[in-house]
Design a protein around this motif. Structure first.
Motif, short mmCIF file in Angstrom:
data_model
loop_
_atom_site.label_atom_id
_atom_site.label_comp_id
_atom_site.label_asym_id
_atom_site.label_seq_id
_atom_site.Cartn_x
_atom_site.Cartn_y
_atom_site.Cartn_z
N ARG A 176 0.83 -1.20 0.00
CA ARG A 176 0.00 0.00 0.00
C ARG A 176 0.87 1.25 0.00
NH1 ARG A 176 -4.65 0.91 4.41
NH2 ARG A 176 -4.94 -1.32 4.02
N LEU A 177 2.01 1.20 0.67
CA LEU A 177 2.93 2.34 0.66
C LEU A 177 3.39 2.65 -0.75
CD1 LEU A 177 4.75 4.48 1.91
CD2 LEU A 177 6.41 2.67 2.47
N VAL A 178 3.76 1.61 -1.50
CA VAL A 178 4.20 1.83 -2.88
C VAL A 178 3.04 2.35 -3.73
CG1 VAL A 178 5.06 0.69 -4.96
CG2 VAL A 178 6.03 0.12 -2.73
N ASP A 179 1.83 1.83 -3.50
CA ASP A 179 0.66 2.34 -4.22
C ASP A 179 0.46 3.83 -3.93
OD1 ASP A 179 0.11 -0.10 -5.36
OD2 ASP A 179 -1.44 -0.65 -3.90
N ASN A 180 0.62 4.20 -2.67
CA ASN A 180 0.44 5.61 -2.30
C ASN A 180 1.52 6.49 -2.90
OD1 ASN A 180 -1.81 4.94 -0.78
ND2 ASN A 180 -0.72 4.92 1.18
N ILE A 181 2.75 5.98 -2.95
CA ILE A 181 3.83 6.74 -3.57
C ILE A 181 3.53 6.95 -5.05
CG2 ILE A 181 6.26 6.68 -4.25
CD1 ILE A 181 6.84 5.21 -1.60
N ARG A 182 3.06 5.90 -5.73
CA ARG A 182 2.72 6.03 -7.15
C ARG A 182 1.63 7.08 -7.35
NH1 ARG A 182 1.12 1.27 -7.96
NH2 ARG A 182 3.06 0.38 -8.78
N ALA A 183 0.60 7.03 -6.50
CA ALA A 183 -0.48 8.00 -6.62
C ALA A 183 0.01 9.42 -6.37
CB ALA A 183 -1.60 7.64 -5.63
N SER A 184 0.95 9.58 -5.43
CA SER A 184 1.46 10.92 -5.12
C SER A 184 2.29 11.46 -6.28
CB SER A 184 2.29 10.89 -3.84
OG SER A 184 3.56 10.28 -4.03
N ILE A 185 3.02 10.59 -6.97
CA ILE A 185 3.79 11.02 -8.15
C ILE A 185 2.84 11.47 -9.25
CG2 ILE A 185 5.35 10.26 -9.98
CD1 ILE A 185 6.64 8.38 -7.90
N GLU A 186 1.83 10.64 -9.50
CA GLU A 186 0.86 10.95 -10.56
C GLU A 186 0.06 12.20 -10.21
OE1 GLU A 186 -1.32 7.33 -10.82
OE2 GLU A 186 0.16 6.33 -12.10
N GLY A 187 -0.18 12.41 -8.91
CA GLY A 187 -0.98 13.55 -8.49
C GLY A 187 -0.19 14.83 -8.27
N GLY A 188 1.16 14.73 -8.35
CA GLY A 188 1.98 15.91 -8.22
C GLY A 188 2.24 16.36 -6.79
N TYR A 189 2.05 15.45 -5.81
CA TYR A 189 2.29 15.83 -4.42
C TYR A 189 3.26 14.87 -3.73
CZ TYR A 189 -1.37 12.27 -3.64
OH TYR A 189 -2.12 11.11 -3.65
N TYR A 190 4.19 14.33 -4.51
CA TYR A 190 5.12 13.34 -3.97
C TYR A 190 5.92 13.87 -2.79
CZ TYR A 190 9.36 10.58 -3.48
OH TYR A 190 10.41 9.86 -2.94
N ALA A 191 6.53 15.02 -2.93
CA ALA A 191 7.39 15.56 -1.87
C ALA A 191 6.62 15.74 -0.58
CB ALA A 191 8.02 16.87 -2.32
N ALA A 192 5.39 16.24 -0.68
CA ALA A 192 4.57 16.44 0.52
C ALA A 192 4.22 15.11 1.17
CB ALA A 192 3.29 17.20 0.15
N TYR A 193 3.90 14.09 0.35
CA TYR A 193 3.57 12.78 0.90
C TYR A 193 4.79 12.16 1.56
CZ TYR A 193 2.26 7.93 1.38
OH TYR A 193 2.02 6.68 1.91
N ARG A 194 5.94 12.24 0.89
CA ARG A 194 7.18 11.69 1.46
C ARG A 194 7.49 12.32 2.81
NH1 ARG A 194 11.83 14.09 -1.56
NH2 ARG A 194 11.10 15.80 -0.25
N ASP A 195 7.44 13.63 2.87
CA ASP A 195 7.79 14.33 4.12
C ASP A 195 6.81 13.99 5.23
OD1 ASP A 195 9.86 15.39 2.68
OD2 ASP A 195 8.96 17.38 2.45
N GLU A 196 5.53 13.91 4.89
CA GLU A 196 4.53 13.58 5.91
C GLU A 196 4.73 12.16 6.42
OE1 GLU A 196 -0.35 13.11 6.36
OE2 GLU A 196 0.55 13.57 4.42
N PHE A 197 4.89 11.20 5.50
CA PHE A 197 5.06 9.81 5.91
C PHE A 197 6.33 9.61 6.71
CE2 PHE A 197 6.80 5.60 5.54
CZ PHE A 197 5.72 4.79 5.80
#
Length: 208
Positions: A176-197
């Motif tokens: 699920r973590l990898v799925d969420n990372i993929r979604a964050s890349i596609e959605g343009g919020y990867y850096a925010a998701y990475r920092d939060e997680f």
């Protein structure tokens, strides 16, 4: 002839070279050349490339970056042997696409589990009367059906089911973590998701 009704298997080239930049780059270039030569000769090229060997954690991103610099962008890059969630983020940023590792299963067999707030060891006495799920916010089959206290009881009784349940949870967590990372890349919020997680996961490691 026995596999004529099935898709052909994919052969991948695996890049070695330990922590040495010259060897890593040389190995990657050589495998790319082999793949292109096979294709030009009418044979099947490599389906993708693996990044293998001993990758020291502190140098993981650097080594993956060296290799990915040399590999074609239209072929998947598979990293063998990640450990913790931070390795996933580091490797993805360096160019890796897919991953495998024994860490979630090895950890689970010993009672270790991933949660959104870091790793826990369910053998610890603090979980003896903890009837909550492993991570109720994360959810998933194991968290929704088994308590921390019950799994701790299984661990202390040396029941194989304990390792099975912890492993199931850990695998679902990483997938699920990898799925969420993929979604964050596609959605343009990867850096925010990475920092939060990362900020939450590594905020407190006292559970281990």
């Amino acid at each position: 002839n026995e596999r004529t009704h099935r898709p052909k298997q994919s052969l991948w080239g695996v890049v070695q070279g330990a922590q040495y930049e010259d060897l890593r780059r040389k190995a990657a270039r050589g495998l790319v050349q082999l793949s292109r030569a096979a294709e030009e000769a009418g044979r099947r090229p490599f389906g993708g490339f693996g990044i293998g060997g001993a990758l020291e954690k502190e140098n993981l991103g650097t080594i993956v970056g060296w290799v990915c610099d040399e590999l074609p962008e239209d072929k998947p890059r598979h990293l063998l042997g990640i450990s913790e969630p931070d390795d996933l983020f580091t490797a993805i940023e360096a160019g890796a696409d897919t991953f495998d590792c024994v860490a979630p299963t090895r950890l689970g067999r010993r009672g270790g589990v991933y949660t959104l707030d870091g790793r826990l060891n369910l053998k610890n006495a603090q979980f003896k009367r903890d009837f909550s799920g492993i991570d109720e916010e994360f959810g998933g089959y194991v968290s929704e059906n088994y308590s921390r206290a019950y799994i701790r009881h299984l661990l202390k009784a040396n029941e194989f089911l304990a390792g099975t349940l912890c492993t199931m949870h850990n695998l679902e967590f990483m997938i699920r973590l990898v799925d969420n990372i993929r979604a964050s890349i596609e959605g343009g919020y990867y850096a925010a998701y990475r920092d939060e997680f990362m900020g939450r996961y590594y905020a407190d490691s006292s559970g281990m």
